[in-house]
Write a protein that holds these residues in place. Structure first.
Motif, mmCIF file in Angstrom:
data_model
loop_
_atom_site.group_PDB
_atom_site.id
_atom_site.type_symbol
_atom_site.label_atom_id
_atom_site.label_comp_id
_atom_site.label_asym_id
_atom_site.label_seq_id
_atom_site.Cartn_x
_atom_site.Cartn_y
_atom_site.Cartn_z
ATOM 1 N N LEU A 1 0.938 -1.183 0.089
ATOM 2 C CA LEU A 1 0.002 -0.143 -0.002
ATOM 3 C C LEU A 1 0.803 1.467 -0.188
ATOM 4 O O LEU A 1 0.545 2.199 -0.762
ATOM 5 N N GLU A 2 1.899 1.226 0.538
ATOM 6 C CA GLU A 2 2.921 2.389 0.758
ATOM 7 C C GLU A 2 3.385 2.686 -0.828
ATOM 8 O O GLU A 2 3.355 3.693 -1.282
ATOM 9 N N SER A 3 3.705 1.543 -1.458
ATOM 10 C CA SER A 3 4.207 1.573 -2.745
ATOM 11 C C SER A 3 3.231 2.057 -3.562
ATOM 12 O O SER A 3 3.101 3.090 -4.703
ATOM 13 N N CYS A 4 1.839 1.454 -3.302
ATOM 14 C CA CYS A 4 0.461 2.157 -4.358
ATOM 15 C C CYS A 4 0.339 3.574 -4.139
ATOM 16 O O CYS A 4 -0.025 4.228 -5.037
ATOM 17 N N VAL A 5 0.499 3.810 -2.974
ATOM 18 C CA VAL A 5 0.380 5.455 -2.604
ATOM 19 C C VAL A 5 1.276 6.363 -3.606
ATOM 20 O O VAL A 5 1.208 7.411 -3.972
ATOM 21 N N GLU A 6 2.621 5.868 -3.357
ATOM 22 C CA GLU A 6 3.555 6.443 -3.840
ATOM 23 C C GLU A 6 3.590 6.515 -5.524
ATOM 24 O O GLU A 6 3.703 7.845 -6.255
ATOM 25 N N LEU A 7 2.920 5.642 -6.121
ATOM 26 C CA LEU A 7 2.855 5.361 -7.447
ATOM 27 C C LEU A 7 1.488 6.195 -7.978
ATOM 28 O O LEU A 7 1.417 6.806 -9.003
ATOM 29 N N TYR A 8 0.401 6.412 -7.231
ATOM 30 C CA TYR A 8 -0.680 6.895 -7.605
ATOM 31 C C TYR A 8 -1.121 7.620 -6.144
ATOM 32 O O TYR A 8 -2.150 7.491 -5.471
ATOM 33 N N PRO A 9 -0.421 9.001 -6.164
ATOM 34 C CA PRO A 9 -0.817 9.791 -5.094
ATOM 35 C C PRO A 9 -2.022 10.300 -4.904
ATOM 36 O O PRO A 9 -2.571 10.918 -3.939
ATOM 37 N N ALA B 1 -6.506 4.135 -2.131
ATOM 38 C CA ALA B 1 -5.240 3.495 -1.718
ATOM 39 C C ALA B 1 -4.850 4.009 -0.523
ATOM 40 O O ALA B 1 -4.320 3.652 0.274
ATOM 41 N N ALA B 2 -4.930 5.510 -0.662
ATOM 42 C CA ALA B 2 -4.435 6.541 0.715
ATOM 43 C C ALA B 2 -5.029 5.768 2.072
ATOM 44 O O ALA B 2 -4.856 5.606 2.881
ATOM 45 N N LEU B 3 -6.724 5.660 1.804
ATOM 46 C CA LEU B 3 -7.288 5.272 2.650
ATOM 47 C C LEU B 3 -7.094 3.664 3.352
ATOM 48 O O LEU B 3 -6.755 3.673 4.617
ATOM 49 N N ALA B 4 -6.800 2.804 2.324
ATOM 50 C CA ALA B 4 -6.284 1.535 2.981
ATOM 51 C C ALA B 4 -4.955 1.593 3.529
ATOM 52 O O ALA B 4 -4.501 0.935 4.462
ATOM 53 N N TYR B 5 -4.104 2.628 3.080
ATOM 54 C CA TYR B 5 -2.513 2.514 3.510
ATOM 55 C C TYR B 5 -2.769 2.977 4.954
ATOM 56 O O TYR B 5 -2.228 2.532 6.016
ATOM 57 N N GLN B 6 -3.686 4.065 5.068
ATOM 58 C CA GLN B 6 -3.936 4.737 6.538
ATOM 59 C C GLN B 6 -4.559 3.223 7.612
ATOM 60 O O GLN B 6 -4.117 3.366 8.634
ATOM 61 N N ASN B 7 -5.357 2.609 7.093
ATOM 62 C CA ASN B 7 -6.044 1.398 7.704
ATOM 63 C C ASN B 7 -5.081 0.637 8.304
ATOM 64 O O ASN B 7 -5.019 0.009 9.527
ATOM 65 N N VAL B 8 -4.090 0.076 7.266
ATOM 66 C CA VAL B 8 -2.964 -0.735 7.702
ATOM 67 C C VAL B 8 -1.951 -0.312 8.703
ATOM 68 O O VAL B 8 -1.635 -1.019 9.560
ATOM 69 N N LEU B 9 -1.711 1.120 8.724
ATOM 70 C CA LEU B 9 -0.869 1.637 9.607
ATOM 71 C C LEU B 9 -1.659 1.440 10.821
ATOM 72 O O LEU B 9 -0.869 1.063 11.839
ATOM 73 N N SER B 10 -2.760 1.800 11.094
ATOM 74 C CA SER B 10 -3.648 1.673 12.285
ATOM 75 C C SER B 10 -3.562 0.485 12.914
ATOM 76 O O SER B 10 -3.433 0.046 14.149
ATOM 77 N N LYS B 11 -3.923 -0.471 11.823
ATOM 78 C CA LYS B 11 -4.085 -2.195 12.242
ATOM 79 C C LYS B 11 -2.529 -2.733 12.767
ATOM 80 O O LYS B 11 -2.611 -3.292 13.863
ATOM 81 N N LEU B 12 -1.468 -1.984 12.227
ATOM 82 C CA LEU B 12 -0.188 -2.239 12.916
ATOM 83 C C LEU B 12 0.164 -1.458 14.023
ATOM 84 O O LEU B 12 1.158 -1.715 14.534
ATOM 85 N N GLY B 13 -0.648 -0.647 14.443
ATOM 86 C CA GLY B 13 -0.358 0.225 15.751
ATOM 87 C C GLY B 13 0.476 1.514 15.164
ATOM 88 O O GLY B 13 1.313 2.218 16.439
ATOM 89 N N LYS B 14 0.585 1.756 14.230
ATOM 90 C CA LYS B 14 1.398 2.949 13.625
ATOM 91 C C LYS B 14 0.657 4.046 13.694
ATOM 92 O O LYS B 14 0.652 4.749 12.428
ATOM 93 N N PHE B 15 0.004 4.524 14.762
ATOM 94 C CA PHE B 15 -0.716 5.639 14.859
ATOM 95 C C PHE B 15 -0.076 7.109 14.406
ATOM 96 O O PHE B 15 -0.796 7.831 13.770
ATOM 97 N N PRO B 16 1.177 7.176 14.751
ATOM 98 C CA PRO B 16 1.831 8.375 14.510
ATOM 99 C C PRO B 16 1.764 8.705 13.011
ATOM 100 O O PRO B 16 1.494 9.592 12.450
#
Length: 652
Positions: free
Chosen positions: A200-208, A213-228
């Motif tokens: 998802l990080e790659s997808c956001v970089e390729l398709y800003p 994709a941005a929402l999915a990336y943010q969701n996976v960050l939250s799932k990983l506890g990477k809230f900052p």
């Protein structure tokens, strides 16, 4: 029959259906159902049986197989689609509409069901629903056939097949955004979060400009506890789209994750001022208020959600999950009514079952309460692909991977900062955290995901985790420990020490002591019957999949005890076991013992822990804001007659 024979028979049934040879198809179905099948194979054969009988206009038989399907897998989208077709053929328009809706809810890739719903919405002049269905149909029709097929497989929980189709497509269409997002979603379902994050990080970089994709990336960050990081992504998105409802609510969710509750509450309230008919957002606001310690306002927010959606199960469960709320007769009756409604969604039904269990337990009606707890757990477990034997093997692998010779104080990051509180959920860890966080030199944080993330990052090497940890060189161990310290800095308030209260970290104590040799580890223990039954009554937001069966949770507790015995043997003196009942009996004695283990001077504030103001996001938040009490002890005893499976698993 071999798996190959079974697949051959399944293909033969499908060919017979294509040729309208219903009698032959039915004979092969009956033959397969008389053999030994896996759960997935049984689902597929019952589904084909339902299709066969429907096409042969034998609707009663079709309904019978659909009932079996939904008892095996109550979130099986294609089963609801078949149910809808049968009701439609029988002229049951209302039932067909409800079933088509449930089909698309559980499997949003079912174009046929969406088209049926579109016709229904058009007949009722439901403009909003027509727009939504039209948009979804257009989106599905725009997808390449392999990607649509992979979506269908994923929603039906055939993750390995979905991943294979998706990867094959990406070999020919590299960086296709929908395929990348789908592969990431499959990774999330398989709990391979690091792969999903990278995709998802790659997808956001390729398709800003791709908002999905941005929402999915943010969701996976939250799932990983990477809230900052999730906060940062949300703020960047909001700059480009300052009026977006979804971005604002996702920002508020991430802010709660880092403990910035005042700003999160302000965002939620601003959103609700413009869009009050949002029960999910009312519940999210309630969670933020509860974490802050503002329980009356949290309760009001949960009740507001029910006002807007009387079938929203999470609102009822959120009230129950305050652990102090008492349901009125009217709300109990309302929940029972919702539970008996044919239109209730599966996840709402699960939430209502747990809430009813808590409400009736509070009234001393153990028999009725247990029936609802049992129903909620059975429904929840049927949606999971959990195998306790695999978990037991994973815990055994930790024991094989580490011996006393593998540990020293020289390698790894030398920071003494972290205090890990580990154990099973509902074992009293929040109380220990609150006691320690009341000390002037200790920051309380929350259940941090960072050790789990590091373990996950080590899982995809030639030698799998944890067997590969001892092969890591000193430089790598030091970098991993430093990475943990840096990643967790955003959750701290400046004290020398901080707490990580992720209970599942007990599995990874070997990794922790390799990368952070000076970390303190406290094992929170509770009477096994109290601990396990309390877990069984708890509907967790995510994870803890062992808790939805009395047998599974008992076996998990035994495996936990066995692994902790191993850690004590190979790391003598490095882990402090704190028994919950002993804390209740001798608070000051146990507090002094805990502080001494952590190298801290005694402070009176630790005894007055309930007066400490801080963010608490666990179910026990209200309980640890009160002085010590013992009413939680022995709560399993009124239910003892129903707990034989738990006793047997525990060896009691």
């Amino acid at each position: 029959m071999t798996p190959e024979d079974i697949q051959h028979e399944i293909r033969a049934i499908k060919q017979a259906l294509q040729r309208a040879q219903f009698l032959l198809a039915n004979e092969r179905v009956d033959h397969l159902l008389s053999t030994s099948l896996s759960e997935q194979q049984r689902l597929e054969v019952h589904y084909l049986a339902a299709v066969t009988h429907r096409m042969a206009k034998q609707y009663d038989e079709a309904f019978r197989h659909i009932d079996v399907l939904l008892s095996l897998s109550p979130d099986y989208g294609r089963a609801y689609q078949e149910l809808a077709y049968c009701h439609e053929a029988k002229g049951n328009g209302k039932e067909a509409s409800s079933a088509f809706f449930k089909a698309t809810h559980f499997n949003p890739a079912l174009i046929s069901s969406w088209k049926k719903l579109l016709s229904i919405y058009q007949r009722h002049n439901d403009v909003t629903a027509v727009q939504m269905a039209t948009k979804q149909i257009a989106h599905l029709q725009s997808l390449p056939a392999p990607v649509l097929g992979a979506y269908d497989l994923m929603y039906e929980k055939q993750f390995a097949a979905a991943e294979q189709v998706c990867r094959q497509f990406l070999t020919k269409h590299k960086h296709h955004p929908e395929a990348m997002m789908l592969l990431a979603e499959i990774g999330m379902q398989l709990k391979v979060y690091s792969d999903a994050e990278f995709l998802l990080e790659s997808c956001v970089e390729l398709y800003p400009d791709n908002e999905k994709a941005a929402l999915a990336y943010q969701n996976v960050l939250s799932k990983l506890g990477k809230f900052p990081e999730a906060v940062q992504v949300a703020r960047q998105r909001l700059e480009h789209n300052p009026t977006s409802f979804s971005i604002k609510t996702s920002l508020a969710h991430a802010l709660v994750g880092v403990g910035q509750l005042d700003e999160a509450i302000t965002v939620y309230r601003d959103v609700l001022a413009e869009n009050p008919d949002r029960p999910k957002v009312w519940v999210s606001l309630g969670h933020a208020l509860k974490a802050k310690g503002d329980t009356p306002d949290a309760v009001s927010a949960y009740e507001k959600a029910i006002d807007y959606a009387s079938d929203y199960g999470d609102a009822y469960w959120s009230l129950a999950n305050t652990k102090t709320y008492k349901f009125s007769d009217a709300l109990l009756a309302q929940m029972s009514e919702q539970l008996n409604s044919n239109a209730i969604k599966l996840e709402d039904k699960i939430h209502v079952c747990f809430a009813l269990g808590k409400g009736l337990e509070d009234r001393g009606e153990a028999s009725k309460a247990f029936n609802y707890y049992q129903q909620g757990n059975s429904l929840k477990r049927s949606t999971l692909q959990f195998d306790i034997a695999r978990t037991e093997e994973a815990l055994n692998a930790q024991q094989r991977a580490f011996s006393s010779e593998d540990f020293n104080k020289v390698e790894g990051c030398q920071a003494p900062d972290p205090i890990f509180i580990v154990g099973l959920p509902r074992a009293g860890s929040t109380l220990l955290e609150q006691i320690l966080a009341s000390h002037s030199k200790v920051d309380g944080t929350m259940e941090l995901h960072d050790i789990l993330g590091i373990a996950s990052s080590l899982s995809h090497q030639k030698t799998p985790y944890p067997l590969n940890v001892n092969a890591l060189d000193g430089e790598t161990l030091e970098k991993l420990g430093a990475r943990y310290i840096e990643q967790t800095r955003a959750y701290r308030q400046g004290a020398p020490l901080f707490i990580d209260k992720m209970p599942n970290n007990f599995i990874h104590i070997g990794l922790i002591k390799k990368i952070l040799p000076n970390a303190k580890i406290i094992d929170a223990r509770r009477n096994p019957m109290d601990c396990c039954f309390s877990g069984f009554k708890q509907l967790f937001g995510e994870g803890q999949e062992f808790s939805y069966s009395l047998s599974d949770i008992g076996r998990y507790y035994k495996a936990y005890e066995k692994l902790m015995d191993h850690w004590h043997a190979v790391l003598p003196g490095e882990i402090l076991t704190v028994q919950h009942e002993e804390v209740l009996d001798d608070l000051e004695g146990q507090v002094r013992r805990i502080l001494d283990f952590c190298g801290l001077d005694f402070e009176e504030a630790c005894l007055a822990f309930h007066q400490t103001k801080r963010v608490i996001k666990t179910p026990s938040s209200e309980q640890v804001r009160q002085p010590i009490y013992k009413t939680g002890m022995g709560q399993w005893k009124p239910f003892e007659v129903y707990l034989s499976a738990l006793k047997e698993a525990l060896g009691k």
